[in-house]
Structure formats: structure tokens, C-alpha cells
Design a protein around this motif. Structure first.
Motif: not given
Length: 738
Positions: A681, A684-685, A688, A704-705, A707-708, A711
């Protein structure tokens, strides 16, 4: 009113789909090439040996041995390097001549011949530890001894039997090297075409589900199976690139290090289309019919453009998807339906772009505009030490015991036909790693034999008295046996049994009783082989599953480590894409080992457990490949140094959870997993926040991809550990590594 134009379009579309299925069913036409070459080598050997036996007055049985050796040489010599193949071919007559000599001299002494036969069986299996060459030499030694005893050859025929072995080897060499040689670059081109066909099939399946708005269990299984075949074909392409073909011979300036990632991107994009399609179908009720129709049209355009990239339809498919992305939100229904439509449209657009980029880059390479390839060191070739008996030693002992029992039992049932029991007991150990796989192979052989007997009776009756037709039918059966050999073992056995009925008819020995005896002897040999695999030094399927599970999880941990190092400038030994392919291979091996359990060997609870584990591993593999590609493309943006801390911490904790899962698989208890949610989290924060209000730049999107993907891997690993009894503890700070 019927429109001839519409009828012609429907026929053309049906033809295109049929052509796609044909190309996709045999990637690279490898099965067709192998079956044609083997059958041609058999025909050449038979003609030469027939003329030789006629000229020298030797019995036709001498010619049959040459044909058998041709068949074994054609199927067993399969090293990637042509030079290594030629060396193996040159060595084949040595074990063949030795086995023939021993069998000829010992034939009058039954007990001594049987004892030596068991020793030959042990050596033929034990020598498999030396790889493909050892397997080929061992198989030739076994078959030469076996058929010499069966033919009851005498000392006068010994020189001609050795000549038959030499003729069979030479015929195979000529066909393999000069007449129908492997042309790696041609095979690579055909395999890439098959990969496109597999991609189109997955897209067609997705389009059908979106069009009908139904995804029942049958359709879900079909989509899953076709996605797996797409991955298998991609691995085949990767194997061609790594071991045999040089892409630069096809596309000037394109190296293996360049081509593999491009194809990898296209494969991932198609898998994303399938995933987004499943989600859209699940929300069919919330998506207007008009939006569904537009999606179906876009998928159909994408499928055709993938099948025929030269038509330039990829741009049109991307434009069609872009129109859906730019449409007002209310047109797509409520919020969830709108999100599903946009997600699938974006996946179609990305797939069109990825496949178009592959074509554009390859064409650019042909004109000398290919980018520079990064130097990637070869992966380390470290083999962990094995504990206890090696698999080849274990199977050599098992095969020897099974052969001994098969000889005794087979001779009690039919002294003149005991060899079928020995063959069945011997071959069930080939290519198996556990008693579950041996059980599967045994019943497949028995099933193929039981179905082949009535087919053989029918065919032999139809062609009875017509030698020319019988001979043609024999070669047709042999071709089909070799063609379907890698599809399913039972099909190969079916065609071999049918061929034997024709052969006995040609030799004047055909009878229904002989074929029924084959079923009985095959059943005895298969049951003995399975029983020995279970009772004598057994390697259980669960043991094999645990070994393959450890291999997969270790590869997954290495992939996370390598991808993290690639993203943030660390030292990596192999590229993330290559490590992702290794993860693919480990998943494929897990599927092979788990197949007997999924077929019912483990019972209902075991099947559920294996299916659950397979779903978790499939998710880890999919997101692992996404992590690999995003890590290779990511470049740490200026001013975003803080991104690495949270991501690296999450990656380290995920790897510790993987270690915990491996310990649970090995039987540990009272283990705890610590979720990396907080670190993910935070990463990701921060990403962004770094992007601000505007559209994130490409590197932030890749981050971000990544991180996803991490996750999803972390969730899958934690779920797997909890399913095995681990405790779940959420902590703000992950514990330090021990």
C-alpha cells in the motif's frame, strides 16, 4: 433472401478458423514431420532388408529386426544438437550388436537367457541417467536382445542380424540428416505461426463467451485448457530459440534476447484479454447488448488480425477498442458494467499493440533497424545434490523386478507369446517419475490394446488376402501411431495393436485368439509394472508433487528477487523474462506430476487439494510473468527514489512467506506468515503521489503494474500457506530476515 456474398463470407470465415485450428493443433508441424520421417525411414529400411534377404536367402525375420531398430533410432535419438545426434547414431550399432550376440548364443539355454535379459533390462534403464543418448542406447540394447530371443535366431543368422542393425541405423541417419532433416529456422517460423494460431483460438473462445453472455463450467474449462495450450506453445517457441534456431537467420538483426521478450509480451496481452473477457461475462446482466456486440466485433477483428497479420487489421482492432474506451460512461451501463467493458477494451487495444509491435520490430530488423540487445549472462547450471537412490537407479531395480515377474507369468500363460507381458512391464516405467504416473501409463496401454484388438480384427478381415493393401495399411497405422505418440499414449497403442493384426495377417499367423492373448499378456505386464512401482522402492506421487512444488516456489522466489534487482539497479544473474520462462517450465512439470492425482488416484479430498494448489500456482505464474516484463521495462523515475524502499521491503517479505510455504509443504507446523499489505500500500501511495493529478508517466504505470502483480503473488502465497495450517499475522513492520 439469401445473399451469396454472405454465404461466401461465412465459408471463408469457417475456412480461416479451420486453418487456424489445424496450425494450432500441431505447433511447428513437429508431429507431422516426425511421423513422416520415421515412417519413411521404416519403408527405406524394409526395402533394403527385403532385397538383402532375398539375395542372401535369409529369412524375413532378419528384415524385421532392421525395421525395429529403425523405429527405435528414429524415436530415441532426439538431442537438440545435430552433431550430438550423429554421434549417438554412430554408437547405436554397438549395444545392438552386443545384445544380439548375447541373445543368439544364449537362446538354447532358457534360464541363462532370461537371467541375462533381466540384466539387460537393468542396464537399459540405469543408463538413462546419461540423458537422451543413454536412453537411446539403452532402448536399442533392450529391443535388440528382446527381438533376437523372440525370433529364435541361430548363430548362422548372427552376422545378418548385426547387418540389419547397421542398415536400420543408416536408413535413419540418411532420412534425418539428408532427406528430411530438421531445419531449426523453418521450424521456428512454423512454431511462431502456431503460436499466433493459439492466440487467435483463445481470442475466439473469449469472443464466443462475450457474445453469448454465458460462461458455464464447460466453457470455463475450455478457455482454461486453451490458455494452457497457448502457454505450452510459447514454451515450445522459447525452446526452439534457446536450443536450436537462430532468429537472425529469419529476421536479419534480431537476436534470441530480443525475440523472446517480444513474443512474451504478446502472450501476456492475449492472456489479459481472456481474463478481462471472463470478468465481462460475469457482469453480462450489467452490460448493454450494444456494448457487448461492439466488444464481440473488436475481438473478432483482433482474432483475424492475429491469424493474418499481413492484412494490417491490428490497427483496425485497436481503433475499434479505442472507440469503446472513448465512449461516454452511461453507454456501458452501471459502474461495474462500464468498468468491465473498458477493461476488456483496453486489453484488446494492448493485445493489438503488442502483436503489431512484434511484427513491426521484426520487419524493422529485416531492414536493419533492430535495437541493440542487452548482454544477458547464461543461467547458472547448478544441480542440487540428490538424497538416496537416484531415480534411474530406483527405476532400474523396479524394471528388473517387473521384467522377472513378467517373464515367469507370461511363460506360464503362453510360452510362445510371453514377450508382450515383458514389453508392457518394461515400457510403463519409461518417462514416469512416480507410481501414479506408472499407473496412468499402464491403464492407457491396456485401454489402447483393448480398443485396438477389435479394430485390428476388422481391418485384417477387410484386407485379408491383399498383400499390397495390407502393407499400405500397416504403414498408415505406423504413421498414425507416431503422429499421436505425444498426444496420448493410448492412441499410439491403439494404432500399434491394429498394425500387429495386419502384420500377422500378412505373415499368415492372424487369429482372433492371438489378439486376445495380446490383451491378456498386456494386462499381466501392466499390472505387474504398476504393482512393482507401488511396492518396490516406490516413489509416491505425493513425493513427486512436493519436489515439484519446491522447485516452483524456489523459482518464484528467484523471480521476485531478480525482478526487484532489475527495477532498482541491483545485480542479477539472468533476465527476468528468462526466469519467468523457468517458472513456466516448473508449472508445466507440476501439471504433469499432478495429472494422476487429478485423474482420481488421490481420492476426492486429494483432487480438491491439488486443484486448489494448481489454481494458486497458475495465478503466481501469470502475475510472476507480468512482474518480470514490467521490471524489465521500468526505469526508476527522477525524484522517485523512495519507491524502491517500500517495494523492496514487500518483495523481501513475500520471499520470506514463500520460504514459510515451502517449510509447510515439507511438513513443518506452527508457522506464521506476515502479510506485506502495508508495504505494498505504501509503495502504491507513493507512486500515485509522485504522479500527481495528471496521467502517470509510463514508468509509474509500470511500477503500479509491478506492485499489483507482487500483491497478487503475495496473496496467493499467503492463501496457500494458510490452507496448509499456517497462522496469519498482520504487522506494520515485517520481521527482519533471520
Amino acid at each position: 433472401m439469401w445473399c451469396p456474398t454472405l454465404r461466401g463470407s461465412a465459408i471463408a470465415a469457417l475456412y480461416d478458423k479451420g486453418r487456424t485450428w489445424l496450425i494450432g493443433s500441431d505447433p511447428g508441424l513437429l508431429r507431422l514431420r516426425m511421423a513422416t520421417r520415421t515412417t519413411a525411414a521404416l519403408g527405406c529400411s524394409l526395402v533394403v532388408m527385403f532385397l538383402l534377404t532375398k539375395a542372401t536367402g535369409q529369412p524375413l525375420t532378419v528384415a524385421l529386426l532392421g525395421v525395429v531398430i529403425t523405429m527405435i533410432a528414429s524415436r530415441s535419438v532426439n538431442e537438440p544438437d545435430p552433431r550430438q545426434q550423429r554421434i549417438t547414431m554412430a554408437l547405436l550399432p554397438l549395444p545392438g550388436a552386443l545384445s544380439i550376440t548375447l541373445a543368439t548364443l544364449l537362446a538354447p539355454h532358457n534360464i541363462a537367457a532370461d537371467v541375462v535379459f533381466v540384466a539387460v533390462v537393468f542396464g537399459a534403464v540405469y543408463i538413462r541417467r546419461f540423458g537422451a543418448r543413454g536412453q537411446a542406447l539403452g532402448m536399442v540394447a533392450f529391443m535388440s536382445y528382446f527381438f533376437t530371443l523372440y525370433l529364435r535366431a541361430n548363430v548362422k543368422e548372427l552376422p545378418w542380424l548385426i547387418v540389419a542393425v547397421a542398415v536400420g541405423t543408416v536408413c535413419t541417419f540418411v532420412m534425418t540428416t539428408y532427406v528430411l532433416p530438421d531445419r531449426p529456422e523453418t521450424v521456428l517460423r512454423s512454431t511462431i505461426r502456431a503460436l499466433r494460431a493459439r492466440m487467435a483460438i483463445v481470442v475466439d473462445t473469449t469472443a464466443d463467451a462475450v457474445r453469448t453472455g454465458r460462461l458455464d463450467e464447460r466453457r470455463r474449462r475450455r478457455m482454461r485448457a486453451r490458455t494452457i495450450r497457448l502457454n505450452e506453445t510459447a514454451l515450445m517457441v522459447q525452446g526452439q530459440i534457446e536450443d536450436k534456431a537462430n532468429p537472425a537467420m529469419l529476421y536479419r538483426g534480431v537476436t534470441a534476447e530480443q525475440l523472446a521478450p517480444w513474443l512474451f509480451d504478446a502472450e501476456l496481452a492475449i492472456e489479459w484479454v481472456a481474463t478481462a473477457g471472463r470478468r465481462a461475462v460475469a457482469l453480462t446482466a450489467e452490460i448493454p447488448v450494444a456494448a457487448r456486440d461492439e466488444l464481440t466485433i473488436a475481438l473478432a477483428m483482433l482474432s483475424r488480425a492475429i491469424r493474418f497479420p499481413e492484412d494490417g487489421g491490428l490497427r483496425e482492432a485497436a481503433d475499434q477498442a479505442q472507440r469503446l474506451l472513448e465512449a461516454p460512461d452511461p453507454a456501458a451501463g452501471d459502474a461495474e458494467g462500464n468498468a468491465a467493458v473498458r477493461r476488456l477494451a483496453l486489453a484488446i487495444s494492448n493485445a493489438a499493440t503488442a502483436t503489431a509491435e512484434v511484427r513491426a520490430i521484426v520487419e524493422g530488423a529485416a531492414t536493419g533497424r533492430a535495437p541493440e540487445a542487452a548482454d544477458t549472462p547464461p543461467p547458472p547450471d547448478d544441480e542440487p545434490p540428490q538424497q538416496g537412490l537416484r531415480q534411474t537407479t530406483r527405476q532400474a531395480i523396479q524394471a528388473s523386478v517387473a521384467a522377472s515377474l513378467a517373464i515367469v507369468t507370461g511363460e506360464l500363460l503362453a510360452p510362445a507369446r510371453w514377450y508382450w507381458a515383458v514389453i508392457a512391464a518394461f515400457v510403463v516405467f519409461a518417462g514416469t517419475n512416480s507410481w501414479g504416473e506408472t499407473l496412468t501409463k499402464g491403464w492407457q496401454r491396456l485401454l489402447g490394446t483393448m480398443l485396438g484388438v477389435p479394430a485390428g480384427v476388422l481391418v485384417a478381415t477387410l484386407f485379408g488376402g491383399d498383400k499390397t493393401a495390407s502393407l499400405v495399411a500397416i504403414f498408415v497405422c505406423l504413421f498414425c501411431a507416431f503422429y499421436f505418440m505425444t498426444v496420448t499414449y493410448s492412441l499410439m497403442t491403439f494404432w500399434i495393436t491394429t498394425m500387429l493384426a495386419l502384420l500377422y495377417g500378412l505373415l499368415g499367423q492372424f487369429s482372433f485368439g492371438v489378439l486376445m492373448l495380446r490383451i491378456e499378456e498386456t494386462a499381466i505386464g501392466a499390472v505387474i509394472g504398476i504393482a512393482v512401482a507401488i511396492l518396490v522402492l516406490p516413489t509416491t506421487t505425493q513425493t513427486t508433487i512436493r519436489r515439484d512444488t519446491r522447485a516452483f516456489l524456489n523459482s518464484l522466489s528467484d523471480l521476485i528477487e531478480i525482478s526487484t534487482a532489475t527495477m532498482f539497479g541491483g545485480d542479477e544473474t539472468v533476465s527476468p523474462t528468462e526466469q519467468a520462462r523457468q517458472l513456466d517450465r516448473n508449472l508445466q512439470q507440476f501439471r504433469v506430476s499432478a495429472k494422476p492425482l487429478l485423474a482420481g488416484v488421490a481420492g476426492l479430498a486429494g483432487r480438491r487439494s491439488i486443484r486448489r494448489g494448481l489454481r494458486i500456482f497458475t495465478a503466481c505464474d501469470r502475475y510472476g510473468r507480468s512482474l518480470a516484463r514490467n521490471s524489465e521495462r521500468y526505469r526508476d523515475p527522477v525524484g522517485a527514489e523512495a519507491l524502491s524502499d517500500a517495494f523492496t521491503s514487500a518483495a523481501a517479505q513475500t520471499r520470506r512467506n514463500i520460504d514459510t510455504l515451502i517449510a509447510m509443504v515439507d511438513g513443518a507446523s506452527d508457522m506464521t506468515v506476515y502479510c506485506a499489505t502495508d508495504d505494498l500500500d505504501a509503495a502504491e501511495c507513493r507512486a500515485r503521489n509522485h504522479a500527481g493529478e495528471g496521467e502517470p508517466d509510463p514508468d509509474i504505470r509500470r511500477f503500479l503494474s509491478a506492485v499489483h502483480a507482487l500483491r497478487q503473488i503475495e496473496r496467493s502465497v499467503v492463501t496457500g500457506a494458510i490452507n496448509l495450517g499456517a497462522l496469519d499475522r498482520l504487522q506494520v513492520e515485517a520481521p527482519t530476515a533471520s
